[in-house]
Scaffold this motif. Structure first.
Motif, PDB file in Angstrom:
ATOM      1  N   ASN A 163       0.803  -1.217   0.000  1.00 24.58           N
ATOM      2  CA  ASN A 163       0.000   0.000   0.000  1.00 24.58           C
ATOM      3  C   ASN A 163       0.840   1.273   0.000  1.00 24.58           C
ATOM      4  OD1 ASN A 163      -2.329   1.441   0.086  1.00 24.58           O
ATOM      5  ND2 ASN A 163      -3.232   0.111   1.643  1.00 24.58           N
ATOM      6  N   ASN A 164       1.952   1.256   0.747  1.00 20.65           N
ATOM      7  CA  ASN A 164       2.788   2.452   0.836  1.00 20.65           C
ATOM      8  C   ASN A 164       3.785   2.558  -0.318  1.00 20.65           C
ATOM      9  OD1 ASN A 164       4.574   0.452   1.441  1.00 20.65           O
ATOM     10  ND2 ASN A 164       5.080   1.173   3.496  1.00 20.65           N
ATOM     11  N   GLY A 165       3.732   1.591  -1.233  1.00 19.72           N
ATOM     12  CA  GLY A 165       4.587   1.662  -2.400  1.00 19.72           C
ATOM     13  C   GLY A 165       6.045   1.308  -2.169  1.00 19.72           C
ATOM     14  N   MET A 166       6.380   0.922  -0.945  1.00 20.77           N
ATOM     15  CA  MET A 166       7.788   0.645  -0.641  1.00 20.77           C
ATOM     16  C   MET A 166       8.242  -0.704  -1.182  1.00 20.77           C
ATOM     17  SD  MET A 166       8.988   2.983   1.434  1.00 20.77           S
ATOM     18  CE  MET A 166       9.175   3.343   3.157  1.00 20.77           C
ATOM     19  N   PHE A 167       7.361  -1.689  -1.112  1.00 23.15           N
ATOM     20  CA  PHE A 167       7.769  -3.043  -1.464  1.00 23.15           C
ATOM     21  C   PHE A 167       6.943  -3.568  -2.636  1.00 23.15           C
ATOM     22  CE2 PHE A 167       8.912  -2.489   2.962  1.00 23.15           C
ATOM     23  CZ  PHE A 167      10.220  -2.938   2.972  1.00 23.15           C
ATOM     24  N   THR A 168       7.578  -4.379  -3.448  1.00 18.79           N
ATOM     25  CA  THR A 168       6.928  -4.944  -4.619  1.00 18.79           C
ATOM     26  C   THR A 168       7.186  -6.432  -4.676  1.00 18.79           C
ATOM     27  OG1 THR A 168       7.303  -2.873  -5.775  1.00 18.79           O
ATOM     28  CG2 THR A 168       6.754  -4.773  -7.131  1.00 18.79           C
ATOM     29  N   LEU A 169       6.150  -7.181  -5.053  1.00 14.26           N
ATOM     30  CA  LEU A 169       6.291  -8.619  -5.243  1.00 14.26           C
ATOM     31  C   LEU A 169       6.157  -8.891  -6.733  1.00 14.26           C
ATOM     32  CD1 LEU A 169       6.268 -11.574  -4.013  1.00 14.26           C
ATOM     33  CD2 LEU A 169       3.786 -11.405  -4.074  1.00 14.26           C
ATOM     34  N   GLY A 170       7.172  -9.561  -7.297  1.00  8.88           N
ATOM     35  CA  GLY A 170       7.119  -9.819  -8.728  1.00  8.88           C
ATOM     36  C   GLY A 170       8.259 -10.732  -9.148  1.00  8.88           C
ATOM     37  N   PHE A 171       8.528 -10.738 -10.439  1.00  9.94           N
ATOM     38  CA  PHE A 171       9.563 -11.628 -10.964  1.00  9.94           C
ATOM     39  C   PHE A 171      10.865 -10.869 -11.139  1.00  9.94           C
ATOM     40  CE2 PHE A 171       5.574 -13.462 -12.010  1.00  9.94           C
ATOM     41  CZ  PHE A 171       5.769 -14.826 -11.850  1.00  9.94           C
ATOM     42  N   PHE A 172      11.951 -11.540 -10.893  1.00  5.53           N
ATOM     43  CA  PHE A 172      13.239 -10.879 -10.842  1.00  5.53           C
ATOM     44  C   PHE A 172      14.340 -11.825 -11.296  1.00  5.53           C
ATOM     45  CE2 PHE A 172      17.083  -9.855  -8.341  1.00  5.53           C
ATOM     46  CZ  PHE A 172      17.264  -8.542  -8.701  1.00  5.53           C
ATOM     47  N   SER A 173      15.318 -11.277 -12.035  1.00  6.45           N
ATOM     48  CA  SER A 173      16.505 -12.064 -12.385  1.00  6.45           C
ATOM     49  C   SER A 173      17.728 -11.391 -11.786  1.00  6.45           C
ATOM     50  CB  SER A 173      16.696 -12.114 -13.900  1.00  6.45           C
ATOM     51  OG  SER A 173      15.669 -12.837 -14.496  1.00  6.45           O
ATOM     52  N   PRO A 174      18.514 -12.087 -11.007  1.00  2.32           N
ATOM     53  CA  PRO A 174      19.769 -11.501 -10.524  1.00  2.32           C
ATOM     54  C   PRO A 174      20.711 -11.270 -11.702  1.00  2.32           C
ATOM     55  CG  PRO A 174      19.198 -13.489  -9.285  1.00  2.32           C
ATOM     56  CD  PRO A 174      18.294 -13.438 -10.482  1.00  2.32           C
ATOM     57  N   GLN A 175      21.832 -10.587 -11.399  1.00  8.81           N
ATOM     58  CA  GLN A 175      22.796 -10.289 -12.475  1.00  8.81           C
ATOM     59  C   GLN A 175      23.337 -11.572 -13.091  1.00  8.81           C
ATOM     60  OE1 GLN A 175      25.921  -7.940 -10.783  1.00  8.81           O
ATOM     61  NE2 GLN A 175      24.824  -6.040 -11.087  1.00  8.81           N
ATOM     62  N   ASN A 176      23.665 -11.499 -14.370  1.00 12.38           N
ATOM     63  CA  ASN A 176      24.352 -12.582 -15.088  1.00 12.38           C
ATOM     64  C   ASN A 176      23.577 -13.891 -15.127  1.00 12.38           C
ATOM     65  OD1 ASN A 176      26.342 -10.739 -15.363  1.00 12.38           O
ATOM     66  ND2 ASN A 176      27.815 -11.761 -14.027  1.00 12.38           N
ATOM     67  N   THR A 177      22.238 -13.817 -15.022  1.00 15.34           N
ATOM     68  CA  THR A 177      21.463 -15.039 -15.198  1.00 15.34           C
ATOM     69  C   THR A 177      20.098 -14.666 -15.764  1.00 15.34           C
ATOM     70  OG1 THR A 177      20.373 -16.878 -14.079  1.00 15.34           O
ATOM     71  CG2 THR A 177      20.758 -14.922 -12.763  1.00 15.34           C
ATOM     72  N   THR A 178      19.500 -15.618 -16.473  1.00 15.98           N
ATOM     73  CA  THR A 178      18.158 -15.354 -16.999  1.00 15.98           C
ATOM     74  C   THR A 178      17.111 -16.080 -16.169  1.00 15.98           C
ATOM     75  OG1 THR A 178      18.467 -17.177 -18.517  1.00 15.98           O
ATOM     76  CG2 THR A 178      18.912 -14.965 -19.384  1.00 15.98           C
ATOM     77  N   ASN A 179      17.540 -16.811 -15.164  1.00 15.31           N
ATOM     78  CA  ASN A 179      16.582 -17.470 -14.267  1.00 15.31           C
ATOM     79  C   ASN A 179      15.651 -16.437 -13.637  1.00 15.31           C
ATOM     80  OD1 ASN A 179      17.715 -19.905 -14.770  1.00 15.31           O
ATOM     81  ND2 ASN A 179      18.855 -20.031 -12.828  1.00 15.31           N
ATOM     82  N   ARG A 180      14.390 -16.841 -13.481  1.00 18.00           N
ATOM     83  CA  ARG A 180      13.411 -15.924 -12.885  1.00 18.00           C
ATOM     84  C   ARG A 180      13.019 -16.423 -11.497  1.00 18.00           C
ATOM     85  NH1 ARG A 180      13.171 -11.203 -14.883  1.00 18.00           N
ATOM     86  NH2 ARG A 180      10.921 -10.870 -15.001  1.00 18.00           N
ATOM     87  N   TYR A 181      12.909 -15.472 -10.571  1.00 12.31           N
ATOM     88  CA  TYR A 181      12.534 -15.817  -9.202  1.00 12.31           C
ATOM     89  C   TYR A 181      11.399 -14.899  -8.763  1.00 12.31           C
ATOM     90  CZ  TYR A 181      17.076 -18.142  -9.156  1.00 12.31           C
ATOM     91  OH  TYR A 181      18.124 -18.949  -9.434  1.00 12.31           O
ATOM     92  N   VAL A 182      10.465 -15.435  -7.970  1.00  8.59           N
ATOM     93  CA  VAL A 182       9.427 -14.588  -7.384  1.00  8.59           C
ATOM     94  C   VAL A 182       9.997 -13.984  -6.102  1.00  8.59           C
ATOM     95  CG1 VAL A 182       7.156 -14.545  -6.320  1.00  8.59           C
ATOM     96  CG2 VAL A 182       7.527 -15.870  -8.401  1.00  8.59           C
ATOM     97  N   CYS A 183      10.090 -12.648  -6.091  1.00 10.58           N
ATOM     98  CA  CYS A 183      10.799 -11.959  -5.018  1.00 10.58           C
ATOM     99  C   CYS A 183       9.990 -10.790  -4.480  1.00 10.58           C
ATOM    100  CB  CYS A 183      12.092 -11.327  -5.535  1.00 10.58           C
ATOM    101  SG  CYS A 183      13.215 -12.459  -6.258  1.00 10.58           S
ATOM    102  N   ILE A 184      10.359 -10.361  -3.280  1.00 10.84           N
ATOM    103  CA  ILE A 184       9.913  -9.049  -2.805  1.00 10.84           C
ATOM    104  C   ILE A 184      11.135  -8.147  -2.849  1.00 10.84           C
ATOM    105  CG2 ILE A 184       9.026  -7.720  -0.849  1.00 10.84           C
ATOM    106  CD1 ILE A 184       7.730 -10.320   0.147  1.00 10.84           C
ATOM    107  N   TRP A 185      11.018  -6.990  -3.497  1.00 10.91           N
ATOM    108  CA  TRP A 185      12.152  -6.081  -3.474  1.00 10.91           C
ATOM    109  C   TRP A 185      11.733  -4.718  -2.961  1.00 10.91           C
ATOM    110  CZ3 TRP A 185      10.465  -8.104  -8.255  1.00 10.91           C
ATOM    111  CH2 TRP A 185       9.778  -7.197  -9.071  1.00 10.91           C
ATOM    112  N   TYR A 186      12.742  -3.952  -2.558  1.00 16.91           N
ATOM    113  CA  TYR A 186      12.514  -2.630  -2.016  1.00 16.91           C
ATOM    114  C   TYR A 186      12.652  -1.610  -3.125  1.00 16.91           C
ATOM    115  CZ  TYR A 186      12.913   1.490   0.929  1.00 16.91           C
ATOM    116  OH  TYR A 186      12.697   2.707   1.511  1.00 16.91           O
ATOM    117  N   LYS A 187      11.676  -0.717  -3.237  1.00 19.61           N
ATOM    118  CA  LYS A 187      11.682   0.328  -4.262  1.00 19.61           C
ATOM    119  C   LYS A 187      12.087  -0.207  -5.626  1.00 19.61           C
ATOM    120  CE  LYS A 187      11.243   4.309  -1.613  1.00 19.61           C
ATOM    121  NZ  LYS A 187      11.789   5.529  -1.035  1.00 19.61           N
TER     122      LYS A 187
END
Ligand SMILES: *[C@@H]1O[C@H](CO)[C@@H](O)[C@H](O)[C@H]1NC(C)=O
Ligand SMILES: *[C@@H]1O[C@H](CO)[C@@H](O)[C@H](O)[C@H]1NC(C)=O
Ligand SMILES: *[C@@H]1O[C@H](CO)[C@@H](O)[C@H](O)[C@H]1NC(C)=O
Ligand SMILES: *[C@@H]1O[C@H](CO)[C@@H](O)[C@H](O)[C@H]1NC(C)=O
Ligand SMILES: *[C@@H]1O[C@H](CO)[C@@H](O)[C@H](O)[C@H]1NC(C)=O
Ligand SMILES: *[C@@H]1O[C@H](CO)[C@@H](O)[C@H](O)[C@H]1NC(C)=O
Ligand SMILES: *[C@@H]1O[C@H](CO)[C@@H](O)[C@H](O)[C@H]1NC(C)=O
Length: 832
Positions: free
Chosen positions: A45-69
């Motif tokens: 609600n406060n826009g600080m955190f997002t849940l979605g798909f993410f790939s770390p550097q140097n890989t195309t693997n996708r992970y469901v993550c919570i990230w900040y901003k």
């Protein structure tokens, strides 16, 4: 014109707010029929955190993550061990009610895995403002799973590390394998040793780093934690012998601070810098090799300043000289001389102890209930298996049997350790000291002569010096002279010139020449008068008794301390005045006087309903927390009581009377004084009996105050009673008889509030427990009051035996004086 501007601004902000609310509220929740496909996201609600798909550097693997901003930091990962190989993944609520991650062919590759979800109700998942992803049973609103209990490698505010040996529950963090692979790495972070809590980093099953035992305030093996603690308010909750949890809640919640276990096994404290829009590392553990667990082997000591870093403890030598020379220290050290108790098996007491100062104490300590250092020492001496002991007030008596491993030497702070050695080793030590002594004696004799001369001269100049000291505090023009008196030196930095100077004559006018009818009460060191300045402002004037030279120190103490403090729950000093023999302090005027006139006086106390009382309790707690933790100084008030809590026109509590408060010297958590001052009935046992004061002695006073507020009775009102029970004893008895109702003030005894009141009594009783170690700190008290901490720990008996002991230890004369006037501040009982 101006008000128009305000109004239109207000309208704009309301419209703006509505707009933002509209655009974000809907998407922090996934309900049963929703499917979120890569790259869709949901946000808190406060826009600080997002849940979605993410790939770390140097890989195309996708992970469901919570990230900040803006994907700057991944704080949680779901499918960390089950990567999606393409961008066709999705997540949803499955038919069994769990939150699941699906691959391209809609196979479940990860699930929250709660097995007993009732199929009668749908579930939904919500990303909360704190960054916690929760699974909720729609029908009941019950949270059945939360990501905060399944951390990845990031420890955030209000998250908990938990170890519960009884239920087998363990909440721990695990590092990534590498910066581009978030699957389980080799390091994990957990809270261990429930009796003497410590943080551990493990490499597989081997300990890699430890924090040193928690002493109620900090982890003793992290000397730099003092400042970190001040910012972030760690608290450890010990429940019984087998359950412990750690959490932290930064005092300043505007800035996000978190701790990350990186893939190399280091903890980093990170802070989000809004100005730069990036993370900054504030603090890292394991800067040096010395912090690696057991690097110097058994009976070795590591000091990052030494070369080589590892040394054997005194009285020990390397087990394997050759390896030791090759800088492989893990084989450790052995005793040069066997202990007497091992030889004779009879006379265990003929060994002695060598003191090792300022160390991270070894791992695997046993805790015993010995209450003093002497007891702790003699217990150790009597048991031949005991190889070392240590006594720290915040922890108590620690002893070790068997090898001493992972001792780290610091240059400041931390704990002293006493290591058992054969008497002959001690003799050697003494021999060395003797040679040194002879040489030193010559030097000392010379010094004594010089010092004596200096002292005589100083005596002669004493009067002169005293005058100068006063000048410094006279609030005059701020032209403070430099003196090298240590405290005064430190305190002279107070910008007294910022305080308003008041004219003695004006004050006399304002108070009608200190007319008796204007007298508000008697403070610790003189009467307090109400006054009205020419401009109409109402003030309270505390006038130091002219007759007694006593109290001057307290007067200065108060000026210096309070001028540095600003908090809505502390009374505000407006200025001061020193002219001739007059010393006066001028405060903001509190129309509702002090709390004691409100809660104890029959006609008044019915006006304070439970809501008022609770907000007074909470406000007082916040004021005290500010003193202990949030202000630049660490201050122990030492005289918290109902008559020192003033109420403003909205009944906000303000702590007053800092005459006895003490600033804490940087490192210690506890100090000792020969002069025990304070008010009987509010004093913690360790302080009243031994002169030991710490945050926890203030917590004790707070507990007494809390019980007084809830019961509407003075702690001292019981002394004249036949059974001579104290309020604490009465409260404890009623608690055990499940009869709290008879403790509660009849005017607030309403079934609606019963649960809250009961909780408050519980907290009050936690604060007055006999052992300082068991009492919560103020940060924890506040979390408990605000129900952030839901389950309160079990209680041990409060320290009400104190009265009997004190009676025994005081002469008749003194105790009579004491009890005839038991609401007044005692200023001159001598401690041990
Ligand atoms: C999805 O997962 C299932 C089971 O693990 C597997 O058989 C299937 O090949 C996967 N599909 C894709 C596209 O990876
Ligand atoms: C879910 O639980 C099953 C059995 O309890 C276990 O085998 C599986 O590894 C768990 N899965 C996750 C993702 O935790
Ligand atoms: C599932 O079981 C656990 C432990 O037995 C219990 O604490 C929890 O409330 C149960 N959850 C539901 C949804 O019934
Ligand atoms: C669960 O959600 C589905 C789809 O939204 C709905 O059809 C169903 O009635 C719900 N069940 C319950 C028990 O609320
Ligand atoms: C990614 O790969 C580049 C080039 O090989 C390398 O320089 C960089 O350090 C890698 N980043 C990470 C996080 O591994
Ligand atoms: C250090 O010594 C131990 C035995 O004391 C041995 O097992 C280990 O391999 C040695 N380590 C190195 C780096 O030589
Ligand atoms: C000392 O240690 C030995 C061997 O571990 C054990 O048998 C003995 O009971 C211990 N003695 C005491 C007093 O703890």
């Amino acid at each position: 014109m101006e008000s128009n501007g305000h109004i239109s601004f207000l309208c704009l902000s309301i419209i703006f707010c509505c707009l933002c609310l509209d655009s974000v509220t809907a998407i922090d929740t996934i309900s049963s029929s929703q499917l979120i496909k890569d790259p869709e996201t949901i946000s808190s609600n406060n826009g600080m955190f997002t849940l979605g798909f993410f790939s770390p550097q140097n890989t195309t693997n996708r992970y469901v993550c919570i990230w900040y901003k803006t994907r700057t930091l991944v704080v949680w990962i779901g499918n960390r061990n089950q990567p999606l190989k393409d961008s066709k993944g999705s997540f949803t609520i499955s038919e069994d009610g769990n939150l699941v991650v699906l691959n391209a062919t809609k196979h479940v590759i990860w699930s929250t895995n709660v097995s007993n979800i009732s199929l009668k109700s749908n579930t939904s998942a919500q990303l909360q403002d704190s960054g916690n992803l929760v699974l909720i049973e729609d029908a009941t609103g019950k949270i059945i799973w939360k990501s905060f209990l399944h951390p990845s490698n990031v420890f955030m505010p209000n998250m908990q590390l938990i170890t519960n040996k009884r239920t087998g529950q363990k909440v721990e963090g695990t590092s990534w394998k590498s910066p581009s692979d978030p699957s389980f790495g080799s390091f994990s972070l957990s809270l261990e040793r429930p009796k003497i809590p410590e943080i551990f980093i493990w490499e597989g099953t081997r300990p890699h780093w430890r924090s040193g035992p928690w002493n109620g305030i900090v982890f003793t093996g992290i000397p730099t934690m003092q400042s970190v603690y001040n910012l972030n308010g760690f608290s450890v909750l010990v429940e019984g012998d087998d359950s412990v949890q750690l959490s932290f809640s930064p005092a300043n919640s505007d800035r996000l601070v978190l701790y990350m276990l990186d893939w190399k096994g280091k903890i980093q404290e990170m802070i989000w810098k809004n100005s730069k829009s990036q993370w900054e590392v504030l603090f890292t553990v394991q800067k040096t090799d010395c912090e690696v667990y057991g690097i110097c082997g058994a009976y070795g000591r590591c000091s990052s300043q030494a070369k080589p870093i590892c040394n054997c403890l005194r009285g020990f030598e390397p087990r394997n000289e050759e390896e030791w020379n090759r800088k492989n220290w893990t084989s450790g050290c052995v005793r040069k001389k066997a202990l007497q108790c091992e030889n004779s098996k009879v006379d265990s007491k003929s060994d002695g102890f060598l003191k090792l100062e300022k160390v991270k104490v070894p791992d695997l300590a046993d805790w015993s209930s010995a209450r003093s250092e002497e007891k702790c020492r003699s217990q150790c001496l009597e048991n031949c298996n005991c190889t070392a002991y240590s006594y720290e007030a915040g922890i108590g008596c620690l002893s070790w049997s068997g090898n001493l491993i992972d001792i780290q030497q610091f240059s400041s702070g931390s704990i002293d350790l006493y290591i058992r050695v054969a008497n002959s080793e001690l003799d050697k030590e003494r021999g060395a000291t003797a040679t040194f002594t002879i040489a030193a004696i010559t030097v000392i004799v010379t010094l004594v002569i010089i010092v004596t001369c200096a002292y005589v001269m100083w005596k002669c100049l004493g009067r002169e010096r005293k005058k100068r000291k006063l000048l410094l505090f006279s609030c005059c023009k701020g032209s403070a002279e430099q003196t090298n008196d240590n405290i005064i030196g430190e305190l002279s930095q107070v910008k007294l010139q910022e305080l308003l100077l008041f004219d003695a004559e004006k004050l006399a006018n304002a108070t009608d020449d200190f007319n008796y009818s204007n007298k508000l009460g008697e403070g610790g060191f003189g009467p307090v008068y109400k006054g009205k300045l020419e401009n109409g402002q109402e003030i309270a004037v505390k006038r130091l008794s002219r007759a007694s030279g006593q109290g001057l120190e307290e007067f200065m103490n108060e000026v210096v301390l309070i001028s540095k403090l600003q908090h809505r729950n502390l009374v505000r000093l407006l200025g001061c005045c020193r002219e001739g023999e007059e010393n006066m302090l001028i405060y903001e005027y509190m129309p509702n006087k002090s709390l004691d006139t409100f809660i104890f006086d029959p006609p008044e106390h019915k006006f304070l309903d439970w809501k008022n009382r609770f907000s007074i309790i909470e406000g007082t707690a916040r004021g005290l927390l500010y003193l202990h933790r949030d202000s630049r100084l660490r201050i122990i008030h030492r005289d918290l009581k109902a008559s020192n809590i003033l109420l403003d026109d909205e009944l906000n509590p303000k702590i007053s009377d800092f005459g006895l408060a003490r600033i804490f010297g940087g490192h210690g958590d506890e100090d000792k004084t020969r002069r025990v001052v304070g008010t009987y009935g509010y004093m913690a046992p360790e302080y009243a009996m031994g002169g030991l004061f710490s945050e926890k002695s203030d917590v004790f006073s707070f507990g007494v105050l809390l019980l007084e507020i809830v019961s509407g009775r003075r702690n001292s009102s019981f002394y004249n009673n036949e059974q001579s029970m104290s309020l604490l004893e009465f409260a404890w008895n009623m608690w055990n008889e499940d009869n709290i109702v008879s403790l509660i003030d009849q005017y607030i005894c309403d079934p609606v509030h019963e649960k809250d009141i009961l909780r408050c009594v519980h907290i009050g009783l936690l604060c007055v427990q006999e052992s300082a170690r068991d009492r919560p700190n103020m940060a924890t008290v506040i979390s408990m009051l605000s129900s952030e901490i839901v389950n309160l720990p079990a209680l041990s008996q409060p320290a009400y035996i104190l009265k009997q002991n004190m009676l025994n230890s005081l002469s008749n004369e003194e105790s009579q004086g004491l009890f005839s006037n038991n609401s007044a501040t005692i200023t001159d009982i001598q401690g041990r």
